[in-house]
Design an enzyme around this catalytic site. Structure first.
Site, PDB file in Angstrom:
ATOM      1  N   ARG A 275       0.857  -1.179   0.000  1.00 37.18           N
ATOM      2  CA  ARG A 275       0.000   0.000   0.000  1.00 37.18           C
ATOM      3  C   ARG A 275       0.896   1.232   0.000  1.00 37.18           C
ATOM      4  NH1 ARG A 275      -3.544  -2.638  -1.582  1.00 37.18           N
ATOM      5  NH2 ARG A 275      -5.546  -3.147  -0.605  1.00 37.18           N
TER       6      ARG A 275
ATOM      7  N   GLU B 257      -3.677   7.806  -5.304  1.00 35.64           N
ATOM      8  CA  GLU B 257      -3.985   6.991  -6.488  1.00 35.64           C
ATOM      9  C   GLU B 257      -5.320   7.409  -7.089  1.00 35.64           C
ATOM     10  OE1 GLU B 257      -3.762   2.853  -5.446  1.00 35.64           O
ATOM     11  OE2 GLU B 257      -1.704   3.022  -4.748  1.00 35.64           O
TER      12      GLU B 257
ATOM     13  N   HIS C 264      -1.247   0.290  -9.875  1.00 40.04           N
ATOM     14  CA  HIS C 264      -1.894  -0.555  -8.864  1.00 40.04           C
ATOM     15  C   HIS C 264      -2.569  -1.772  -9.522  1.00 40.04           C
ATOM     16  CE1 HIS C 264      -3.703  -0.574  -4.561  1.00 40.04           C
ATOM     17  NE2 HIS C 264      -3.551  -1.806  -5.022  1.00 40.04           N
TER      18      HIS C 264
END
Lengths: 322, 325
Positions: free
Chosen positions: B240, B269, B288
């Site tokens: 993360r 993000e 991601h």
């Protein structure tokens, strides 16, 4: 007694040049020259040894080289050498087996992951500022874990690839001139005829030397057998693959993608369609390209040359001349 | 005849057809229009009457939960669940679930893809070759670093960490790890050695961060940690974003304190297009996509679908997050 005169036609580290200079007289060392070959022809007259990288050593060049005793190839491949012509003139060729196996095997896995997981494409997507929504299903990719890996040519590099692929739980099949029962047993891999391998594989890795028999080993028919989402990897030598057929197979979506380090023409032509394909990962013939490995290759070439000129037994003479 | 009312599910993440169909067999459901950007209003509306909600990364907190009159379960289509406000859910007796296990292999592959691609300078090589700039004569600037026989340091040795270790063995890597608890079985299986964080940072050629995000791991990698790393070492993060202090990372990269970074996650993000990380050629930046193979995403969606049905029908499940069991 005067030192033998030698030529180094490739950039190598200073300490290796110093080593060569201890034993030999360096008469020519220029690497940035685009007309290296012409230059070599004019300088090779007095040379007894040459350290070469992919330099064509043919009859024409040998006619300019009456004193030449050894051509020390930096690389493991030596398809640049006209073996018959060299034998006739009594010139020995050496190469570098074993030194870059690990580094090339790493590169093959890097290409497999890059192509299947679309890493360069995704990197460009992020770096160009195109990433706008969290989820982008059009970028979903293909797993390498659990997939079937087909290796054509099971030499030392092939074995190193097997070792790495086992860690990804891949099913591994191979084709080779000779079966390798030991590896089949120890690594639990399966031998198949080439056609069956092409039909069954999610990844096809070519790892053969370039010879008359392997020239255009992969052509239109072979790509036609591959799965339409399979990925093709080549780090051996460009002409093992019929590049026109590969381009066609990619354009017609007969295969899913490719990871390539070698090409029929190197450096690759600007107009080559491979350059503009999203599903192709390209590296500029650097599968052995780590600092550590390149230094080790150059050291090997330097030692092979010096030891041959000093009349010592050299273990890395190419098999055809042993 | 008793007409049992089916539970209501709100699907707020684009799951696949087979998993949607599965939910449909057991529940009445509504879903967010996936072509539109999700707004808080849409969520508020959808969650109102729902007994269960399927999300991926959507923040579930007091602000949203005050509109959820019937909610019993939040099924998260990911293994990380830092989007869940555990206290707010506990207070209301709402269960949270995740999708452990099904994505370990794919994420471990992503991590290895990052390791190999950054070590062998793929962004640089690709740009050079594809732009048609390739000239005869290698230049040392393109030489990469060997992955084989180097030292891999894994911070957070859970299932994914172990799967990374399994891959690393094939590359003859030395494996060191740091974790809250030691893992004697994994140590034996992969020849992994437990070390303190400081030693790991000083020794590793590749530092892989693989911890969940929580209060203790927030900015686990900061200025001091990057200073301890070797100059030729690489940072890999597919866990993360906020586990890494991104400002400190950018500084470490700019000042040459580390050699490069392979990143799948960021503090913000999608990433800000002006983020300096995007201008660097010694970073590999993925959007991601650690678990984003088609196969794994389908499996994750199906597991999330089965889990939400299991919870709503009172069946046992292994996928409730530990804090809410």
């Amino acid at each position: 007694m005067s030192k033998p005169k030698v030529i180094i036609g490739y950039p190598i580290a200073d300490e290796i040049i110093d080593y060569v200079k201890e034993h030999c007289e360096l008469i020519y060392f220029d690497l940035k020259n685009q007309n290296r070959y012409e230059e070599l022809k004019s300088k090779i007259k007095d040379a007894e040894g040459v350290i070469a990288l992919a330099t064509p050593i043919n009859e024409e060049l040998l006619n300019y080289a009456p004193k030449l005793k050894v051509v020390s190839n930096i690389t493991v491949g030596y398809n640049n050498c006209d073996i018959e012509a060299m034998k006739e003139k009594g010139v020995v060729a050496t190469h570098s087996p074993g030194i870059l196996d690990h580094t090339v095997a790493d590169h093959i896995l890097a290409l497999m992951l890059a192509a299947s997981r679309r890493i360069p494409e995704q990197n460009d997507f992020v770096k160009s500022g195109s990433w706008k929504t969290m989820e982008n299903p059009s970028l979903f990719s293909k797993d390498i874990n659990g997939a079937t890996l087909g290796i054509i040519g099971m030499g030392r590099i092939g074995e190193e690839v097997v070792k790495r692929a086992k860690g990804f739980d891949m099913n591994i099949i191979y084709y080779n001139r000779n079966r390798k029962p030991d590896i089949e047993k120890s690594m639990k891999i399966k031998y198949m005829q080439m056609e069956d391998l092409l039909i069954a594989s999610d990844f096809v890795v070519v790892s053969t030397p370039l010879t008359d028999e392997t020239f255009h080993l992969m052509g239109e028919y072979e790509f036609g057998l591959m799965k339409s989402d399979a990925i093709f990897i080549n780090t051996s030598r460009g002409p093992v693959v019929d590049e026109k057929a590969l381009i066609k197979a990619l354009q017609n979506k007969e295969i899913g993608g490719a990871g390539l380090d070698v090409f029929e023409q190197e450096p690759i032509a600007k107009e080559n369609p491979l350059l503009s394909m999203d599903n192709v990962v390209l590296t500029p013939h650097l599968a052995g390209g780590t600092k550590k490995t390149m230094d080790a290759l150059a050291w090997n070439a330097a030692r092979c040359m010096v030891e041959t000129l000093e009349g010592k037994t050299v273990k890395n003479i190419i098999p055809e001349m042993k | 005849m008793i007409n049992l009312k089916k539970p209501k599910v709100f699907i707020a993440y684009d799951i696949f057809e087979d998993s949607e169909k599965y939910i449909g067999e057991y529940c009445d459901y509504t879903k967010l229009d996936s072509s539109k950007k999700r707004s808080f209003e849409d969520l508020k509306e959808g969650i109102k009457e729902a007994d269960g909600i399927v999300v991926m990364g959507t923040r579930i907190d007091d602000e949203l939960l005050q509109y959820a009159d019937n909610l019993k379960v939040v099924s998260n289509v990911s293994v990380g669940y830092n989007n869940l406000d555990i206290e707010a859910m506990k207070k209301r007796g709402i269960v949270g679930t995740n999708t452990p296990g099904v994505l370990d292999d794919t994420v471990a592959d992503t991590i290895f893809g990052l390791i190999l691609n950054i070590a062998r300078k793929f962004p640089k090589l690709e740009a050079y070759a594809k732009a048609g700039k390739w000239k005869k004569g290698d230049s040392e600037e393109f030489y990469g670093k060997d992955v084989h026989h180097s030292t891999l340091g894994i911070i957070g040795f859970g299932r994914i960490g172990e799967t990374v270790a399994k891959r690393a063995k094939g590359f003859d890597m030395d494996i060191i790890y740091h974790n809250r608890n030691r893992k004697p079985k994994a140590e034996e299986k992969y020849g992994a050695k437990y070390v303190e964080m400081e030693e790991l940072l000083k020794t590793a050629d590749f530092v892989v961060v693989m911890t969940p995000l929580n209060d203790e791991t927030h900015h686990l990698m900061g200025e001091d940690e990057f200073k301890l790393m070797k100059k030729e070492a690489f940072l890999i993060n597919a866990s993360r974003g906020p586990v890494v202090d991104e400002k400190a990372l950018i500084k470490a990269l700019e000042e040459g304190e580390i050699a490069g970074a392979g990143l799948d996650v960021y503090e913000q993000e999608p990433i800000d297009p002006n983020n300096p990380l995007l201008k660097m050629d010694n970073t590999v930046t993925l959007p991601h996509v650690g678990s984003s193979t088609l196969k794994t995403r389908q499996e994750m969606a199906m597991l999330a679908a089965k889990t939400i049905v299991d919870v709503l029908y009172g069946r046992p499940t292994d996928c409730i997050v530990p804090e809410l069991r």
